[in-house]
Write a protein that holds these residues in place. Structure first.
Motif, PDB file in Angstrom:
ATOM      1  N   GLN A  20       0.834  -1.204   0.000  1.00 14.81           N
ATOM      2  CA  GLN A  20       0.000   0.000   0.000  1.00 14.81           C
ATOM      3  C   GLN A  20       0.867   1.252   0.000  1.00 14.81           C
ATOM      4  O   GLN A  20       0.572   2.234  -0.668  1.00 14.81           O
ATOM      5  CB  GLN A  20      -0.911   0.012   1.235  1.00 14.81           C
ATOM      6  N   ASP A  24       1.404   3.922  -4.566  1.00 13.73           N
ATOM      7  CA  ASP A  24       1.255   5.234  -5.209  1.00 13.73           C
ATOM      8  C   ASP A  24       2.430   5.548  -6.141  1.00 13.73           C
ATOM      9  O   ASP A  24       2.423   6.564  -6.821  1.00 13.73           O
ATOM     10  CB  ASP A  24       1.069   6.333  -4.159  1.00 13.73           C
ATOM     11  N   LYS A  36       6.589   3.710   8.932  1.00 16.48           N
ATOM     12  CA  LYS A  36       5.159   3.726   8.597  1.00 16.48           C
ATOM     13  C   LYS A  36       4.445   2.431   8.960  1.00 16.48           C
ATOM     14  O   LYS A  36       3.265   2.434   9.285  1.00 16.48           O
ATOM     15  CB  LYS A  36       4.973   3.997   7.098  1.00 16.48           C
ATOM     16  N   TRP A 205      -9.886   7.079  -1.088  1.00 16.34           N
ATOM     17  CA  TRP A 205      -9.531   7.404   0.290  1.00 16.34           C
ATOM     18  C   TRP A 205      -8.377   6.546   0.781  1.00 16.34           C
ATOM     19  O   TRP A 205      -8.506   5.837   1.780  1.00 16.34           O
ATOM     20  CB  TRP A 205     -10.751   7.199   1.198  1.00 16.34           C
ATOM     21  N   GLN A 207      -5.852   6.985   2.511  1.00 14.96           N
ATOM     22  CA  GLN A 207      -5.349   7.175   3.879  1.00 14.96           C
ATOM     23  C   GLN A 207      -6.394   6.781   4.927  1.00 14.96           C
ATOM     24  O   GLN A 207      -6.133   6.874   6.127  1.00 14.96           O
ATOM     25  CB  GLN A 207      -4.955   8.641   4.118  1.00 14.96           C
ATOM     26  N   THR A 208      -7.571   6.378   4.482  1.00 14.05           N
ATOM     27  CA  THR A 208      -8.675   6.140   5.418  1.00 14.05           C
ATOM     28  C   THR A 208      -8.748   4.675   5.824  1.00 14.05           C
ATOM     29  O   THR A 208      -8.824   3.804   4.969  1.00 14.05           O
ATOM     30  CB  THR A 208     -10.008   6.558   4.756  1.00 14.05           C
ATOM     31  N   GLU A 209      -8.738   4.425   7.107  1.00 13.20           N
ATOM     32  CA  GLU A 209      -8.780   3.048   7.597  1.00 13.20           C
ATOM     33  C   GLU A 209     -10.171   2.629   8.044  1.00 13.20           C
ATOM     34  O   GLU A 209     -10.381   1.479   8.393  1.00 13.20           O
ATOM     35  CB  GLU A 209      -7.807   2.876   8.758  1.00 13.20           C
TER      36      GLU A 209
END
Lengths: 394, 394
Positions: A20, A24, A36, A205, A207-209
């Motif tokens: 993940q 990008d 991270k 999204w 970055q959204t968990e």
């Protein structure tokens, strides 16, 4: 078994997290990856080495590097390998090839009848996928895995549909085994709303968990991503919110055999029935969308009310899972903000302030591509899991 | 980040899974551990080696082993090390020492006033814990971690309470840092309902990966374990279901500032108010429990109705997370089956057949010990995570 560890991992989940972070395309150092993911640098180094030896990750020229020292930055080779993604609906299907970044490099759409049963539909899928690969100059050796979304409940661990209401002949059929035997790669199967949630999360999204994807179409269902993971539940039917009873539903019969279900009042066909009963010339959900787009006030009011009904059920979901994003997709999302406005009205009225202070309620960002994008993500995650990597190195 | 891998891991979660497999004390082979966790045998071997070198796991005499070959079975040394567990309530606290199997080897209960603020309460906790260790002939060097449950929302990653309504002076206080500085071990903090869910799962339902623990007392809240993991949500308030509006709630004011909340109608104080308004001599929740135990029909009816109210909200939760167990605990669970009967009545009436075909709805198995047991589990999981093991080997 309970996993309550704070740090992340480089086992099943960790490889995905590593992926993940790299998906990008931005170069990263081992230290950044370790920080991270919360995993030891030695473990990260090992995993990067493994991905490099497979050609999936490459060193990147380091701006600050001084002559002689090897580059410390790595990036994903998104086009080193590919996956096949399939979104099978009741009457339509999309087959796609995605690169390891999740981007669709080619796709084919077709008409199917899911009621033709597994051999007919899956043989069509395989034939279509092979033609698609050929068209793009790819071979099966370039394909790491296949992700398939089906319009019904699926036991993800076995890849079999479980009592799917609109899929005669598919109950307990070994979809994963059937396709895997012919294509000789791992096949992952899930229901369409789950893969839509994956597609929405990855592409809208990243970055959204904690994301709730709600599909409103012929039926109503949700895909739940919590703590970064898709929830499946004990029978694989987590997110099946269409048959929760709502306050104004009393007495309204639902096709499930119960009364007052959300789906009986707020789905596309339900809204169409309401408008039709009110004397409008509405022969189905598409006509509702059309009326709303033409500014018909009754249609707008009916859609707004359906949004409120949805909001009533979603308020409990907000309390239970505390998401930061609710994305509404499916064919009825095409009515635009009127549906979302009803959802927001109820959730923001009824929920606790802390639960809504950072809650975004929007239309799906991935739109009509959510499902096939998600099927690709499903396949990529598996391909880059330790199990998938073991397979590549074997 | 989404983790959708099928296999398990030996990173953060994997170590916990390995530990979970060993926690029952049964000996297992590397092959069994590899099969159950879905992780490569080489990785398992490495981890077992690490745990053995720390004395946490030992070889076990193998019945079939033939002379000369090393034993292939391993078991947890449950008493090799210990953790401290604390359950802090508004007015009561329990401090315990648990072994690595999660069993409580000693505990102390005391009266506190959470409103005295963090330094007073936490210094009492530390002093009490030290005395408890001394009493059991243990030293701080025997302690791997501390788990603390607090009666309010907690940001688990930082160990700080967030706007806790009944904890003046605690907002944003670094509870984990304060205790860790004095005891020099990692400190994990969570809200009480979350740790109760962990305690319930570990001690009542070790094979269950999808469990909803519902606490009914002064307030109403839930701890959600899904796919084997505790859900926390975006702001750490997942499971905060007490303020979902219910159908018969219209107009009833809740202390949260809203109207019609579950908690305003079905909590212990709410039931007591209902009975008191009906002319019964009820001065609080304990009196309700007492009346029910004496067979008072009005009290039984009120409790049954509270169960139905709870069931109304839980029906949406069942649809969203598809649990296999709903365990009801908290002080009002002492009324016995009358509350559960109301919950069952609504859930079994309203939910889809597949969602309830294997759903168990019961009183908490862990009972009053759920919280302190769970605080121990919270600490053990961290201690045996890669991060915790790194700390031991450092």
């Amino acid at each position: 078994m309970v996993d309550i560890s704070r740090g992340s991992t480089l086992g099943g989940s960790g490889a995905s997290e590593l992926f993940q972070l790299l998906r990008d395309g931005s170069p990263r150092t081992r230290a950044e990856l370790a920080a991270k993911t919360g995993v030891a640098r030695s473990t990260i180094a090992l995993r990067v080495e493994e991905l490099m030896s497979l050609g999936l990750v490459s060193p990147v020229e380091d701006a600050q590097s001084t002559g002689g020292r090897p580059s410390s930055q790595f990036a994903l080779n998104a086009s080193a390998k590919f996956v096949l993604a399939a979104d099978l609906g009741a009457t339509h299907a999309t087959i796609a090839v995605s690169n390891l970044g999740g981007a669709i490099v080619g796709e084919t759409m077709g008409s199917i009848d899911i009621a033709d049963g597994p051999p007919v539909v899956l043989n069509w899928l395989i034939k279509t996928a092979r033609a698609l690969l050929k068209k793009h100059g790819l071979l099966m050796i370039d394909i790491l895995a296949v992700g398939i979304g089906l319009p019904g409940p699926v036991e993800h661990s076995s890849g079999r549909p479980i009592n799917p209401p609109i899929m005669p002949g598919w109950d307990q059929f070994d979809v994963a085994g059937f396709v895997s035997e012919q294509l000789d790669v791992p096949v992952l199967v899930d229901n369409d709303v789950n893969i839509m949630a994956l597609g929405e999360q990855a592409f809208g999204w990243p970055q959204t968990e904690n994301l709730l994807f709600v599909k409103v179409g012929t039926g109503i269902g949700a895909g739940v991503i919590s703590g970064g993971r898709l929830l499946r539940g004990a029978q694989g039917i987590a997110g099946d919110i269409g048959h929760v009873q709502i306050a104004r539903g009393a007495g309204v019969a639902c096709h499930c055999g119960n009364r007052g279900c959300l789906e009986a009042l707020a789905s596309g066909p339900a809204i169409a029935r309401t408008l039709s009963a009110a004397g409008l010339d509405v022969d189905g959900p598409a006509a509702v969308v059309d009326l709303v787009k033409h500014g018909n006030i009754e249609a707008i009011q009916a859609v707004r009310q359906a949004g409120r009904d949805l909001g009533e059920v979603l308020t409990a979901c907000v309390s239970l899972m505390n998401p930061s994003v609710i994305a509404v997709g499916g064919s009825m999302a095409a009515v635009g903000d009127h549906l979302i406005a009803g959802v927001r009205e109820i959730i923001y009225t009824r929920s606790m302030p802390l639960a809504t202070s950072k809650l975004t309620i929007v239309q799906s960002a991935a739109g009509v591509n959510a499902a096939v994008l998600g099927a690709g993500i499903l396949a990529i995650h598996h391909a880059l899991s330790p199990e998938g990597i073991d397979r590549m190195t074997a």
